[in-house]
Design a protein around this motif. Sequence first.
Motif, PDB file in Angstrom:
ATOM      1  N   CYS A   7       0.865  -1.191   0.000  1.00  0.00           N
ATOM      2  CA  CYS A   7       0.000   0.000   0.000  1.00  0.00           C
ATOM      3  C   CYS A   7       0.903   1.243   0.000  1.00  0.00           C
ATOM      4  O   CYS A   7       1.870   1.316   0.760  1.00  0.00           O
ATOM      5  CB  CYS A   7      -0.885  -0.018   1.247  1.00  0.00           C
ATOM      6  N   LEU A   9      -0.248   4.599   0.196  1.00  0.00           N
ATOM      7  CA  LEU A   9      -0.998   5.823   0.523  1.00  0.00           C
ATOM      8  C   LEU A   9      -0.201   6.800   1.384  1.00  0.00           C
ATOM      9  O   LEU A   9      -0.476   7.993   1.372  1.00  0.00           O
ATOM     10  CB  LEU A   9      -2.313   5.459   1.227  1.00  0.00           C
ATOM     11  N   LEU A  13       5.841   6.539   5.164  1.00  0.00           N
ATOM     12  CA  LEU A  13       5.930   5.151   5.624  1.00  0.00           C
ATOM     13  C   LEU A  13       6.434   4.237   4.509  1.00  0.00           C
ATOM     14  O   LEU A  13       7.127   3.249   4.768  1.00  0.00           O
ATOM     15  CB  LEU A  13       4.567   4.670   6.148  1.00  0.00           C
ATOM     16  N   ARG A  31       2.755  -3.839   5.065  1.00  0.00           N
ATOM     17  CA  ARG A  31       1.618  -3.544   5.945  1.00  0.00           C
ATOM     18  C   ARG A  31       1.228  -4.842   6.673  1.00  0.00           C
ATOM     19  O   ARG A  31       1.367  -5.942   6.119  1.00  0.00           O
ATOM     20  CB  ARG A  31       0.439  -2.938   5.161  1.00  0.00           C
ATOM     21  N   LYS A 101      -1.405   0.428   9.905  1.00  0.00           N
ATOM     22  CA  LYS A 101      -0.969  -0.920   9.498  1.00  0.00           C
ATOM     23  C   LYS A 101       0.503  -1.012   9.075  1.00  0.00           C
ATOM     24  O   LYS A 101       0.989  -2.108   8.805  1.00  0.00           O
ATOM     25  CB  LYS A 101      -1.836  -1.446   8.339  1.00  0.00           C
ATOM     26  N   LYS A 116      -5.373   8.456   6.921  1.00  0.00           N
ATOM     27  CA  LYS A 116      -5.410   7.625   5.708  1.00  0.00           C
ATOM     28  C   LYS A 116      -5.678   6.160   6.045  1.00  0.00           C
ATOM     29  O   LYS A 116      -6.403   5.474   5.342  1.00  0.00           O
ATOM     30  CB  LYS A 116      -4.093   7.750   4.933  1.00  0.00           C
ATOM     31  N   CYS A 117      -5.077   5.672   7.113  1.00  0.00           N
ATOM     32  CA  CYS A 117      -5.255   4.258   7.453  1.00  0.00           C
ATOM     33  C   CYS A 117      -6.576   4.016   8.172  1.00  0.00           C
ATOM     34  O   CYS A 117      -7.000   2.865   8.302  1.00  0.00           O
ATOM     35  CB  CYS A 117      -4.071   3.770   8.295  1.00  0.00           C
TER      36      CYS A 117
HETATM   37  S1  SF4 Z   1      -0.293   3.061   7.019  1.00  0.00           S
HETATM   38 FE1  SF4 Z   1      -2.180   2.229   6.124  1.00  0.00          FE
HETATM   39  S2  SF4 Z   1      -2.786   3.716   4.556  1.00  0.00           S
HETATM   40 FE2  SF4 Z   1      -0.651   4.140   5.095  1.00  0.00          FE
HETATM   41  S3  SF4 Z   1       0.572   2.999   3.587  1.00  0.00           S
HETATM   42 FE3  SF4 Z   1       0.303   1.672   5.374  1.00  0.00          FE
HETATM   43  S4  SF4 Z   1      -1.519   0.460   4.946  1.00  0.00           S
HETATM   44 FE4  SF4 Z   1      -1.539   2.169   3.532  1.00  0.00          FE
END
Ligand code: SF4
Length: 206
Positions: A7, A9, A13, A31, A101, A116-117
């Motif tokens: 992911c 987003l 991270l 994740r 995550k 976002k998560c």
């Molecule tokens: S923290 Fe959640 S929204 Fe952000 S990249 Fe990881 S899985 Fe995706």
Amino acid sequence: MEPKKNCNLCSRLVDLRKKNKILFPNFYNNRVLGTGPFSCELLIIGLAPGLRGANRTGEVFNGDFSGNLLFKYLNKYNISESYSEFEEISNLNCRITNAVKCLPPNNRPNSLEIKKCNVFLSSEINKMKNLKIILTLGEIAHNSTIIALNKNLTEFKFKHLKKHKINDQIILLNSYHCSKYNINTKRLKLTDLDYIFKLIKTLLNF
Ligand code: SF4
């Protein structure tokens, strides 16, 4: 709905994940999804994967101090039966997840990453049709949960050992996170964990 592998987003991270894939090529570095049946009445929500815990093993609350302590108490109160690194958890009678995550730098996701998560946390909670108790570990997990439940943060403030009535079906319990730091500094006492799990057992009648 759950986050796809890799992911992307949250750019900060994703950058950290890329660095860790080089620094720690044998770690999972992705994740980490929640575990446990959606049909359960209890949901435990932590902060985010730890570098050498879930980020290493790929399993939520697995492989580090926090995971060992949490599962010690789940076993003690018969909410799970066994736990060891890289092995399947047997008879887990709750769901366990994190508010965020992916591994954040210094274990501190920023507000945008939390937001976002949150869509994934919200989806996870909504799937739990029998949900009666949510235990949030730490203030970030609590605030993320309140947002995911579409409730007001000023009405539901985090307080260690506090019990919040969310609605006629769901009670939310607060605890400090079961991290090594919180235990070593005695911010979170083992007697607090006994109090919380005894309360959960009483509230759920098991
Ligand atoms: S923290 Fe959640 S929204 Fe952000 S990249 Fe990881 S899985 Fe995706």
